[in-house]
Motif scaffolding. Structure first.
Motif, PDB file in Angstrom:
ATOM      1  N   PHE A 294     -66.886 -25.613  25.311  1.00 33.83           N
ATOM      2  CA  PHE A 294     -67.371 -26.682  26.201  1.00 33.83           C
ATOM      3  C   PHE A 294     -68.021 -27.708  25.299  1.00 33.83           C
ATOM      4  O   PHE A 294     -69.154 -27.514  24.874  1.00 33.83           O
ATOM      5  CB  PHE A 294     -68.410 -26.159  27.186  1.00 33.83           C
ATOM      6  CG  PHE A 294     -67.893 -25.085  28.098  1.00 33.83           C
ATOM      7  CD1 PHE A 294     -67.078 -25.401  29.166  1.00 33.83           C
ATOM      8  CD2 PHE A 294     -68.224 -23.758  27.881  1.00 33.83           C
ATOM      9  CE1 PHE A 294     -66.611 -24.412  30.004  1.00 33.83           C
ATOM     10  CE2 PHE A 294     -67.760 -22.779  28.721  1.00 33.83           C
ATOM     11  CZ  PHE A 294     -66.943 -23.096  29.783  1.00 33.83           C
TER      12      PHE A 294
ATOM     13  N   ALA B 224     -68.205 -20.915  23.891  1.00 37.52           N
ATOM     14  CA  ALA B 224     -68.658 -19.853  24.789  1.00 37.52           C
ATOM     15  C   ALA B 224     -67.933 -18.548  24.489  1.00 37.52           C
ATOM     16  O   ALA B 224     -68.503 -17.470  24.592  1.00 37.52           O
ATOM     17  CB  ALA B 224     -68.437 -20.270  26.237  1.00 37.52           C
TER      18      ALA B 224
ATOM     19  N   GLY C  98     -75.560 -14.729  28.712  1.00 33.96           N
ATOM     20  CA  GLY C  98     -75.001 -15.842  27.953  1.00 33.96           C
ATOM     21  C   GLY C  98     -73.986 -15.424  26.914  1.00 33.96           C
ATOM     22  O   GLY C  98     -73.562 -16.236  26.089  1.00 33.96           O
ATOM     23  N   ALA C  99     -73.537 -14.166  26.959  1.00 35.74           N
ATOM     24  CA  ALA C  99     -72.570 -13.692  25.968  1.00 35.74           C
ATOM     25  C   ALA C  99     -71.200 -14.327  26.163  1.00 35.74           C
ATOM     26  O   ALA C  99     -70.397 -14.375  25.235  1.00 35.74           O
ATOM     27  CB  ALA C  99     -72.458 -12.173  26.040  1.00 35.74           C
ATOM     28  N   GLY C 100     -70.927 -14.809  27.388  1.00 32.95           N
ATOM     29  CA  GLY C 100     -69.628 -15.436  27.653  1.00 32.95           C
ATOM     30  C   GLY C 100     -68.738 -14.609  28.555  1.00 32.95           C
ATOM     31  O   GLY C 100     -67.550 -14.888  28.673  1.00 32.95           O
TER      32      GLY C 100
ATOM     33  N   GLU D  65     -70.495  -8.733  38.037  1.00 32.29           N
ATOM     34  CA  GLU D  65     -71.795  -8.149  38.368  1.00 32.29           C
ATOM     35  C   GLU D  65     -71.925  -7.717  39.830  1.00 32.29           C
ATOM     36  O   GLU D  65     -72.782  -8.205  40.551  1.00 32.29           O
ATOM     37  CB  GLU D  65     -72.912  -9.135  37.998  1.00 32.29           C
ATOM     38  CG  GLU D  65     -72.869  -9.460  36.519  1.00 32.29           C
ATOM     39  CD  GLU D  65     -74.149 -10.122  36.018  1.00 32.29           C
ATOM     40  OE1 GLU D  65     -75.163 -10.045  36.725  1.00 32.29           O
ATOM     41  OE2 GLU D  65     -74.121 -10.681  34.923  1.00 32.29           O
TER      42      GLU D  65
ATOM     43  N   HIS E 252     -74.338  -5.492  34.364  1.00 29.78           N
ATOM     44  CA  HIS E 252     -75.540  -5.249  33.553  1.00 29.78           C
ATOM     45  C   HIS E 252     -76.144  -3.879  33.846  1.00 29.78           C
ATOM     46  O   HIS E 252     -76.878  -3.340  33.035  1.00 29.78           O
ATOM     47  CB  HIS E 252     -76.592  -6.324  33.835  1.00 29.78           C
ATOM     48  CG  HIS E 252     -76.325  -7.613  33.134  1.00 29.78           C
ATOM     49  ND1 HIS E 252     -76.218  -7.703  31.765  1.00 29.78           N
ATOM     50  CD2 HIS E 252     -76.133  -8.866  33.594  1.00 29.78           C
ATOM     51  CE1 HIS E 252     -75.977  -8.961  31.433  1.00 29.78           C
ATOM     52  NE2 HIS E 252     -75.913  -9.683  32.524  1.00 29.78           N
TER      53      HIS E 252
HETATM   54  N1  LIG Z   1     -68.931 -25.014  32.571  1.00 28.46           N
HETATM   55  C1  LIG Z   1     -69.685 -24.876  31.469  1.00 28.46           C
HETATM   56  N2  LIG Z   1     -70.045 -25.934  30.746  1.00 28.46           N
HETATM   57  C2  LIG Z   1     -70.814 -25.809  29.636  1.00 28.46           C
HETATM   58  N3  LIG Z   1     -71.235 -24.643  29.163  1.00 28.46           N
HETATM   59  C3  LIG Z   1     -70.903 -23.526  29.824  1.00 28.46           C
HETATM   60  C4  LIG Z   1     -70.116 -23.580  31.025  1.00 28.46           C
HETATM   61  N4  LIG Z   1     -69.946 -22.314  31.481  1.00 28.46           N
HETATM   62  C5  LIG Z   1     -70.604 -21.528  30.619  1.00 28.46           C
HETATM   63  N5  LIG Z   1     -71.167 -22.229  29.624  1.00 28.46           N
HETATM   64  C6  LIG Z   1     -71.940 -21.699  28.504  1.00 28.46           C
HETATM   65  O1  LIG Z   1     -71.222 -20.629  27.958  1.00 28.46           O
HETATM   66  C7  LIG Z   1     -72.090 -19.593  27.568  1.00 28.46           C
HETATM   67  C8  LIG Z   1     -71.662 -18.296  28.227  1.00 28.46           C
HETATM   68  O2  LIG Z   1     -71.917 -18.345  29.599  1.00 28.46           O
HETATM   69  P1  LIG Z   1     -71.436 -17.226  30.602  1.00 28.46           P
HETATM   70  O3  LIG Z   1     -71.813 -17.666  31.984  1.00 28.46           O
HETATM   71  O4  LIG Z   1     -70.024 -16.930  30.383  1.00 28.46           O
HETATM   72  O5  LIG Z   1     -72.347 -16.001  30.179  1.00 28.46           O
HETATM   73  P2  LIG Z   1     -72.442 -14.558  30.830  1.00 28.46           P
HETATM   74  O6  LIG Z   1     -72.091 -13.590  29.773  1.00 28.46           O
HETATM   75  O7  LIG Z   1     -71.681 -14.482  32.081  1.00 28.46           O
HETATM   76  O8  LIG Z   1     -73.998 -14.444  31.109  1.00 28.46           O
HETATM   77  P3  LIG Z   1     -74.757 -13.752  32.340  1.00 28.46           P
HETATM   78  O9  LIG Z   1     -74.857 -12.316  32.003  1.00 28.46           O
HETATM   79  O10 LIG Z   1     -76.098 -14.410  32.320  1.00 28.46           O
HETATM   80  O11 LIG Z   1     -73.987 -14.013  33.555  1.00 28.46           O
HETATM   81  C9  LIG Z   1     -73.488 -20.010  27.967  1.00 28.46           C
HETATM   82  O12 LIG Z   1     -74.125 -20.514  26.817  1.00 28.46           O
HETATM   83  C10 LIG Z   1     -73.260 -21.121  28.955  1.00 28.46           C
HETATM   84  O13 LIG Z   1     -74.292 -22.059  28.891  1.00 28.46           O
END
Ligand SMILES: Nc1ncnc2c1ncn2[C@@H]1O[C@H](COP(=O)(O)OP(=O)(O)OP(=O)(O)O)[C@@H](O)[C@H]1O
Ligand SMILES: [Mg+2]
Lengths: 276, 441
Positions: A16, A21, A42-44, A189, A221
């Motif tokens: 992004f 990500a 925030g792992a992605g 989740e 989680h």
């Molecule tokens: N549409 C987007 N635009 C910009 N950045 C994004 C977007 N979607 C996700 N990110 C970034 O990508 C990274 C991963 O986000 P993601 O939501 O995939 O994490 P996650 O592993 O699902 O975390 P959580 O356990 O908190 O749900 C984060 O730093 C987030 O800020």
């Protein structure tokens, strides 16, 4: 790609702007198994889901889905609703996305939209009331009823989805995804916000879905759920895969423990133990 | 949860006099600033072109005082009625009563409507008004598909009304085609324009969609004004044939309907015929909409209004689903337009201004988005109410506006504040519209 693999993600990358990500992520999910995708906030993980289900177009990499009949579909080329419709991948959302103003039953009927559209001759036959549509609708209601019974919400069938308790809404969203009759079910989740009893019921539900022959990809989680039901676990941190293996292998992996709860290994180990 | 909400109501209630005075004072200051130039000082060009001015501080003071008093009254009313929380405070017995009335209201209204020409046979004014109300009921029901069910805010609905009217007007005057041939054509053409507009527009959401549809409504009107060769421009199309009773004209000629039936001709026959014609068209709209709601496409419309992302995750093609909603709504608008043309015998661009779109949208919102009965009641209240206040002359708009504001305070989700499920296992329970989403584009 072996016979046993339903989903193979190959060098998936999602950027992004400047944020990476997901980077060069490769993993496979086995047919009729539960594969968990875990990692710290925030792992992605959600980003990977959004790429698989067509909500994001990956910056790079390939995502292959292979059906029972040997059909292979490149998911990164399909977009949007076609992944659910043609590739038969269903998903739930981290923040519940039901249709709150529609009843539980209606939610499950909307999920059967494509089958019912065909049966209603794309509305025209349905409008004049051909009996074949009536039968198709009865079957759809039967399927929905079946799922309501399985998630123990049969008595709430005619209540607005928005009026259901939080845990019930989570289960209803899973049932709604299952009513699309998917080959691969992606759950983001599902145990978030559930109490211990509800989590146990959820584990049971997911195991029963697996034994019916649907493959599951699970972000979670709640380690008690993950460790109990997963056949295979992929661990991500900062967009890359740091470990994978059986629950036992992952639990003992020092890198996972370190990543999962910072560097405080003792605390991390305690959480991982919670899974047993 | 309940405890906190109780407390907030209490604090709101007990905010009492200081709160009231503060609100009223702020409003009065705003009024003072606004009106001091508009009313306080009056300027005019004098006899030699010089600027003359005089002050009207007396009027200004009375206006500001009126705003101050009015704010207090409105705030008191709001606290007394209880604003949005009102529905939950209504005891169950009263709600049961309301739903009991609701169940029999629609059939009772329908029977009454069927009898209107019999009861008011000699009152031409009432018959004309009834036809007008029914036209808006039909337009409201048509727009309800787009706004109420699919949740797409369409501010240019009048465009499809115009397309329908001009389709019939031009086909009938140029080729002499009969109303019954042109009616489906008008619907199809309007639906076609609906799809044409929909393609580029439907990827927009919310406010953007509203603005573009508004512009589309204006564009159609401007095209009609400027395409003089075809549409006659601002002069409109005149001499549009009156509808026939399936080929038999309704006039005092020898082969007219009256002569055929062996009764004496009266101009009222045609009015009565028009009345039943628009009633039939409106009921057709209603019937089709009710059926569509129970088909997969209708459920997909409502699901789209609730959550578009979830729809896509379930494999629903949101673009075609939106397009069908747009086309269906446009088609009904086209039918209504054809009726309008045959009723008036003359159409011009003036009849298709933004005000019409706004009026129809107001009917849908006032009725309670998505509710068929609500839309019918709202059309009756808006059009009928507007006529009712006719004797007030200049103050008509003011009184009417106040009435609308009061209704929206009393029922913020429209007259009919619940949604009926389209399918049920054991019992159809009405769903409070607090849960139902309004859509977002
Ligand atoms: N549409 C987007 N635009 C910009 N950045 C994004 C977007 N979607 C996700 N990110 C970034 O990508 C990274 C991963 O986000 P993601 O939501 O995939 O994490 P996650 O592993 O699902 O975390 P959580 O356990 O908190 O749900 C984060 O730093 C987030 O800020
Ligand atoms: Mg996430």
């Amino acid at each position: 790609m072996s016979e046993e693999t339903i989903l193979s993600v190959d060098r998936l990358t999602m950027r992004f702007g400047g944020i990476v990500a997901v980077q060069d992520l490769s993993f496979a999910a086995e047919r009729k198994k539960i594969t968990a995708l875990i990692g710290p906030n925030g792992a992605g993980k959600t980003t990977v889901f959004n790429c698989i289900t067509g909500f994001y177009k990956p910056t790079g990499g390939a995502i292959r889905l292979s059906h029972d009949d040997g059909r292979q579909i490149a998911l990164e080329r399909l977009n949007d609703f076609r992944i659910a419709k043609l590739a038969k991948v269903a998903r739930t959302f981290q923040n519940i996305r039901l249709f709150p103003g529609m009843t539980a039953l209606e939610n499950l009927m909307v999920a059967q939209h494509n089958a019912l559209m065909r049966a209603s001759g794309f509305t025209l036959l349905g409008l004049i009331g051909v009996p074949t549509y009536g039968e198709a609708e009865k079957r759809a209601i039967a399927l929905a009823t079946d799922w309501l019974r399985r998630i123990k919400l049969l008595d709430r069938a005619d209540d607005a989805a928005g009026n259901l308790a939080y845990g019930d809404q989570r289960r209803l969203e899973i049932a709604r995804a299952m009513c699309t009759e998917p080959a691969l079910l992606c759950l983001d989740e599902p145990a978030a916000g559930l109490n211990a009893r509800e989590s146990a019921a959820l584990s049971e539900l997911l195991l029963s879905i697996r034994s019916d022959g649907t493959s599951i990809l699970l972000i979670e989680h709640d380690m008690s759920v993950v460790m109990e039901i997963s056949d295979h676990i992929v661990v991500m941190d900062h967009g890359v895969k740091i470990a994978q293996g059986t629950p036992q292998e992952v639990r003992d992996d020092a890198k996972v423990i370190a990543a999962y709860l910072g560097t405080d290994e003792e605390e991390a180990a305690a959480v991982m133990e919670g899974g047993t | 949860m309940t405890a906190t909400s109780h407390e907030t109501t209490k604090t709101r209630r007990s905010a009492g006099i200081p709160f009231l005075l503060k609100t009223a004072f702020i409003n009065a200051v705003i009024a003072l600033v606004l009106f001091s130039l508009m009313i306080g000082i009056r300027t005019e060009a004098g006899s030699d072109g010089q600027l003359t001015y005089w002050t009207r501080f007396g009027d200004l003071a009375s206006l500001v005082a009126a705003v101050f008093g009015g704010s207090i009254v409105i705030e008191l009313l709001r606290q007394w009625i209880g604003a949005t929380g009102a529905e939950k405070l209504v005891p169950a017995s009263v709600q049961n009563g309301v739903s009991f009335i609701g169940r029999y209201l629609a059939p009772a209204l329908l029977i009454f409507t069927l009898l209107v020409p019999v009861i008011f046979y000699n009152q031409r004014y009432i018959l004309d008004l009834a036809i007008l109300v029914l036209t808006y009921v039909m337009l409201g029901w048509g727009l309800n598909v787009v706004v109420g069910l699919a949740g797409l805010l369409d501010l240019g609905y009048v465009a499809f009304y115009a397309v329908g009217a001009y389709s019939y007007g031009l086909l009938a005057t140029n080729f002499g085609w009969s109303f019954w041939v042109c009616l489906p054509l008008a619907g199809i053409l309007a639906a076609f324009w609906g799809v044409l507009l929909g393609f580029p527009v439907l990827r927009l959401r919310g406010d953007y969609l509203a603005i573009v549809t508004l512009a589309f409504g204006e564009i159609i009107r401007l095209v009609i004004i400027n395409w003089q060769d075809l549409t006659g421009g601002p002069n409109g199309v005149s001499g549009i044939p009156r509808p026939s009773f399936f080929g038999i004209p309704i006039d005092n000629s020898d082969d007219g309907l009256a002569a055929k039936l062996g009764i004496e001709y009266s101009p009222t026959h045609r009015i009565v015929f028009l009345f039943y014609l628009i009633l039939a068209l409106a009921l057709l709209t209603n019937w089709v909409t009710i059926r569509l709601r129970r088909l997969p496409i209708g459920r997909a419309w409502e699901a789209l209004r609730e959550d578009e992302v979830a729809c896509r995750a379930l494999g629903i093609n949101t673009t075609t689903t939106k397009l069908t909603a747009f086309a269906t709504g446009a088609m009904f608008g086209g039918f209504a337009g054809a009726f309008f043309a045959t009723r008036q015998g003359f159409i011009s661009p003036e009849s298709f201004t933004f005000q019409e779109s706004a009026l129809v949208l107001a009917i849908v919102v006032l009725g309670g988005m998505g509710s068929q009965l609500g839309v019918a009641l709202a059309a009756l209240a808006m059009i009928g109410g507007f006529e009712l206040f006719r004797s007030l002359e200049t103050y008509r708009m003011l009184v009417f506006g106040m009435a609308m504001v009061l209704i929206m305070i009393w029922r913020p989700r429209g007259l009919i504040g619940h949604r009926a499920p389209t399918v049920y296992l054991t019992k159809a329970q009405a769903i409070s519209s607090d849960l139902v989403k309004e859509g977002h584009g």
